[in-house]
Design an enzyme around this catalytic site. Structure first.
Site, PDB file in Angstrom:
ATOM      1  N   ASN A 189      27.758 -26.373 -16.452  1.00  0.00           N
ATOM      2  CA  ASN A 189      28.868 -26.939 -15.683  1.00  0.00           C
ATOM      3  C   ASN A 189      30.038 -25.945 -15.651  1.00  0.00           C
ATOM      4  OD1 ASN A 189      30.114 -27.061 -18.181  1.00  0.00           O
ATOM      5  ND2 ASN A 189      29.719 -29.242 -18.472  1.00  0.00           N
ATOM      6  N   ASP A 207      11.865 -22.157  -6.739  1.00  0.00           N
ATOM      7  CA  ASP A 207      12.570 -22.842  -7.831  1.00  0.00           C
ATOM      8  C   ASP A 207      11.663 -23.016  -9.042  1.00  0.00           C
ATOM      9  OD1 ASP A 207      14.854 -23.122  -6.323  1.00  0.00           O
ATOM     10  OD2 ASP A 207      14.385 -25.151  -5.643  1.00  0.00           O
ATOM     11  N   SER A 265      24.976 -24.367  -6.157  1.00  0.00           N
ATOM     12  CA  SER A 265      23.748 -23.910  -5.499  1.00  0.00           C
ATOM     13  C   SER A 265      23.835 -24.119  -3.989  1.00  0.00           C
ATOM     14  CB  SER A 265      22.567 -24.683  -6.090  1.00  0.00           C
ATOM     15  OG  SER A 265      21.353 -24.090  -5.679  1.00  0.00           O
ATOM     16  N   GLN A 303      31.192 -24.427 -26.113  1.00  0.00           N
ATOM     17  CA  GLN A 303      31.064 -24.037 -27.530  1.00  0.00           C
ATOM     18  C   GLN A 303      29.736 -23.323 -27.790  1.00  0.00           C
ATOM     19  OE1 GLN A 303      31.623 -27.072 -26.326  1.00  0.00           O
ATOM     20  NE2 GLN A 303      30.527 -28.680 -27.424  1.00  0.00           N
ATOM     21  N   GLN A 307      17.874 -29.064  -1.492  1.00  0.00           N
ATOM     22  CA  GLN A 307      19.064 -28.382  -1.976  1.00  0.00           C
ATOM     23  C   GLN A 307      20.175 -29.376  -2.239  1.00  0.00           C
ATOM     24  OE1 GLN A 307      19.379 -25.145  -2.858  1.00  0.00           O
ATOM     25  NE2 GLN A 307      21.226 -26.006  -3.740  1.00  0.00           N
ATOM     26  N   HIS A 347      34.634  21.494 -23.175  1.00  0.00           N
ATOM     27  CA  HIS A 347      33.347  21.197 -22.522  1.00  0.00           C
ATOM     28  C   HIS A 347      32.660  22.511 -22.126  1.00  0.00           C
ATOM     29  CE1 HIS A 347      34.823  17.125 -22.381  1.00  0.00           C
ATOM     30  NE2 HIS A 347      33.746  16.696 -21.743  1.00  0.00           N
ATOM     31  N   GLU A 369      22.415 -17.856  -1.387  1.00  0.00           N
ATOM     32  CA  GLU A 369      21.579 -17.807  -2.589  1.00  0.00           C
ATOM     33  C   GLU A 369      20.103 -17.901  -2.175  1.00  0.00           C
ATOM     34  OE1 GLU A 369      21.913 -21.300  -4.974  1.00  0.00           O
ATOM     35  OE2 GLU A 369      20.947 -20.395  -6.729  1.00  0.00           O
ATOM     36  N   HIS A 370      19.776 -18.916  -1.380  1.00  0.00           N
ATOM     37  CA  HIS A 370      18.418 -19.089  -0.854  1.00  0.00           C
ATOM     38  C   HIS A 370      18.485 -19.014   0.663  1.00  0.00           C
ATOM     39  CE1 HIS A 370      18.696 -21.692  -4.528  1.00  0.00           C
ATOM     40  NE2 HIS A 370      17.598 -21.050  -4.851  1.00  0.00           N
ATOM     41  N   GLU A 388      38.098  21.288 -14.174  1.00  0.00           N
ATOM     42  CA  GLU A 388      38.656  19.991 -14.600  1.00  0.00           C
ATOM     43  C   GLU A 388      39.549  20.156 -15.830  1.00  0.00           C
ATOM     44  OE1 GLU A 388      35.740  16.886 -15.025  1.00  0.00           O
ATOM     45  OE2 GLU A 388      35.464  16.697 -12.868  1.00  0.00           O
ATOM     46  N   HIS A 433      20.886 -31.450  -5.524  1.00  0.00           N
ATOM     47  CA  HIS A 433      21.423 -30.856  -6.753  1.00  0.00           C
ATOM     48  C   HIS A 433      22.788 -31.429  -7.128  1.00  0.00           C
ATOM     49  CE1 HIS A 433      18.536 -27.959  -8.044  1.00  0.00           C
ATOM     50  NE2 HIS A 433      18.435 -27.408  -6.859  1.00  0.00           N
TER      51      HIS A 433
END
Lengths: 419, 419
Positions: free
Chosen positions: A204, A351, A228, A181, A250, A410, A317-318, A405, A253
């Site tokens: 999430n 981080d 992650s 929301q 890591q 144009h 990612e890392h 074209e 997490h």
């Protein structure tokens, strides 16, 4: 940690593939939330806060007195740390500014780009046990440097470190709204919450699904998100205790975190495994970490080239490179979110406080996406200025192409100017 | 052209809102196409070519002899024009390269970014009456500069200008596949067509829907797309014939094209309207243009500030500023795809040959999105290198923040290194 020895190239894909997440069930739950907020505005937000978060809110905007009180509730040590991180993040992102450079492509034809901060951006910071004030810095600092006129922060948390970091970044519009929301509120706007053009921040699966859905409607987002992950490439120059600590940082997490260790050295893999057990035993969030490690893999490979090939295919990612000549070898890495070189560069530095951004592409998205940077908060508008002489120079080129074209008007827009 | 005089600010939104396109019906038709290609690969592409394009293809890959023959089928004038445009686009996009700059954020803590071309990208060029070889240049040139290793071009057209432009940009993998199925083929890969990480290019609503759907699955795309549009801001220094020609060049794209004229001068609006009728009478695609002009508006406003405010709210794909001090005034424009300054800078210059990119955000997306540039074809990987001394300097900051976020293993990854 599962150990895989000398896999054949045909096995790489199976090793490197992330678990597929079917978002369709979650999407079906998120769609009615988006529609409700779009239709009912604030009223929907009050109702959903009661329904999902069991909170009866009196107002949606964060109480100004809470923001003011935040500094007094934090230790001096933490405030000093937040300021040090802020400074480093600021320095690194400020250096990403690009001055407009005018290019005369043809005599009398000058083109350039100007960077402009996106006028209205939204930042989502989740609630939960860990107050992610570091993410407030990672998104608030580049927004501040970009000169975004309105930065809206939605978070169900009123943790003083979040409020303190927000104030430091000049974010004055904070709303106590969480979940899908909150994304809907920023995408569509409500009576209280301003509509924004781009939405940033972690969350999430509901938040992620909401971001993907509003993105399909044209609201920009930072990037698609997944769990992650870290890949560590270690050779005999690596310190097993350091590597184990990085893997665990890591893994803590959550149980869906991904950890991959690649090495040409069987000794290192074994030593890391032993260190993992030792360190895991004394870790507070050990249950998460242990579970995440169950899904994680150590891959023993024959040589550096294979390691590099696998890491490029994985697109972590890392990526921690605890190898000799790490900087030189990193030149061969072309898929990664952020790279950490050598034994003294833990992922947790990036981080929090080295200066780089921690909002990075997961799930292999590093193959096409960059992490968040100043670029993420600006648009680059191209500008061109042609003189009367310039259009004489360039006119025939345009006319020739436009007519080929079949776009006669144009061509005509040039012809009237040549006449 | 509908003329609106001195609207009140409360009326702006109604004037500036684009028609809403409900994509849900089209999406429902596109989803089975995506699924079919994902499941059946090449077989699906042959079947869909027969079903939708009434073509029986023998192979999916473009016949190499056709590519070779292309140059011989084009006039020298057109080839010269294509080369001139290529050079200008190359110059402007090459200047967008960024050299890595190392920033020492704290003593012993060095951070930088490196730009890497996205390894595999896909370009879609639609078929139809107008062969969009200019778009091949606009996407092929930055891909070439970025150093993308594999550039896949899908197009149902075998027009020699398209093949010639592709060759010039070093694109060697061309497939005769069109529509939503081409997007699916590049997103998922088939036996013949390589999977890519990012898909670029224009197309009809089916192509657009397919791009948005695969984007939701994590395949990057250039940007969301809508009908093309131009806004012209003209004052008494403008030439009505030039302005009319610019409006018509936009309007000839199709009946859903958007045209907006903003002026502080009633005389100019009237003069432009007269010129429109005059020029329209001799235009080959007059029926499109006339229809598009019916949906278009001229807005008479009281002063410059109101004009600027409206134009920023509209966030035009193309903004032509035929006003005195255009360059100075353009500094106040913060929402636009590309800006064309003064009387001798028609939009068609940017469409073909000035050097700027013509793949631009429509539909107000310029509020959050930039047009295509070299940036669109690269990822920026952040890199950090911390020395033993550096981690001593930064360590406490990281530990303090990690513990405040309840991430003890993150703190521990530093502690083991400080010990």
């Amino acid at each position: 940690m599962k150990i895989i020895k000398y896999p054949s190239p045909s096995e790489y894909q199976a090793i490197l593939t992330r678990p597929v997440q079917d978002m369709s069930v979650i999407e079906q739950r998120v769609i009615p939330i988006l529609e409700k907020v779009k239709k009912e505005g604030d009223k929907a937000l009050f109702e959903l806060a009661l329904q999902f978060d069991k909170v009866t809110l009196e107002t949606l905007e964060m109480d100004a007195s809470k923001v003011e009180a935040a500094a007094g509730l934090l230790s001096e040590e933490l405030k000093t740390a937040i300021h040090a991180a802020y400074q480093n993040i600021y320095k690194f992102h400020e250096a990403q500014k690009q001055a407009p450079e005018k290019i005369e492509t043809t005599t009398g034809v000058t083109c350039w780009r100007k960077s402009v901060g996106i006028e209205k951006v939204g930042v989502y910071i989740p609630g939960g046990t860990a107050p992610l004030f570091s993410t407030v810095l990672m998104l608030g600092v580049p927004a501040q440097i970009a000169g975004c006129k309105e930065v809206v922060l939605c978070t169900p948390s009123d943790h003083p470190a979040i409020l303190y970091a927000a104030k430091l970044c000049g974010i004055s519009k904070i709303f106590r709204v969480g979940g899908a929301q909150a994304v809907a509120a920023m995408a569509y706007g409500t009576e209280s919450i301003p509509q924004v053009y781009k939405i940033f921040g972690p969350g999430n699966q509901y938040v992620t699904a909401a971001k993907m859905l509003v993105n399909k409607e044209g609201v920009a987002i930072d990037m698609p998100a997944g769990p992650s992950e870290v890949a560590v490439w270690a050779d005999n120059s690596a310190n097993p205790a350091f590597v184990a600590a990085d893997l665990l940082s890591q893994a803590e997490h959550g149980i869906d975190s991904q950890v991959l260790l690649v090495s040409t050295s069987e000794e290192i893999i074994e030593a890391v495994n032993q260190e993992l057990e030792k360190q895991l035993a004394v870790l507070p969030r050990a249950e998460f970490a242990a579970k995440a490690l169950e899904n994680s893999q150590a891959v023993l490979v024959e040589n550096q080239d294979i390691a590099i090939d696998m890491l490029n295919q994985y697109a972590a990612e890392h990526l921690i490179m605890s190898v000799e000549n790490a900087e030189e070898l990193s030149e061969q890495i072309f898929n990664a979110g952020s790279i950490f070189l050598g034994n003294y560069t833990p992922e947790s530095a990036g981080d929090y406080a080295s200066g780089t951004n921690h909002t990075l592409p997961t799930n292999g998205f590093a193959k096409a996406y960059s992490g968040v940077s100043l670029d993420s908060f600006v648009k680059k508008i191209t500008i061109q200025k042609i003189t009367k002489e310039g259009i004489q120079q360039l006119g025939n080129t345009i006319i020739e192409m436009a007519e080929a074209e079949s776009l006669r008007a144009h061509a005509n827009a040039v012809r009237v100017r040549l006449a």
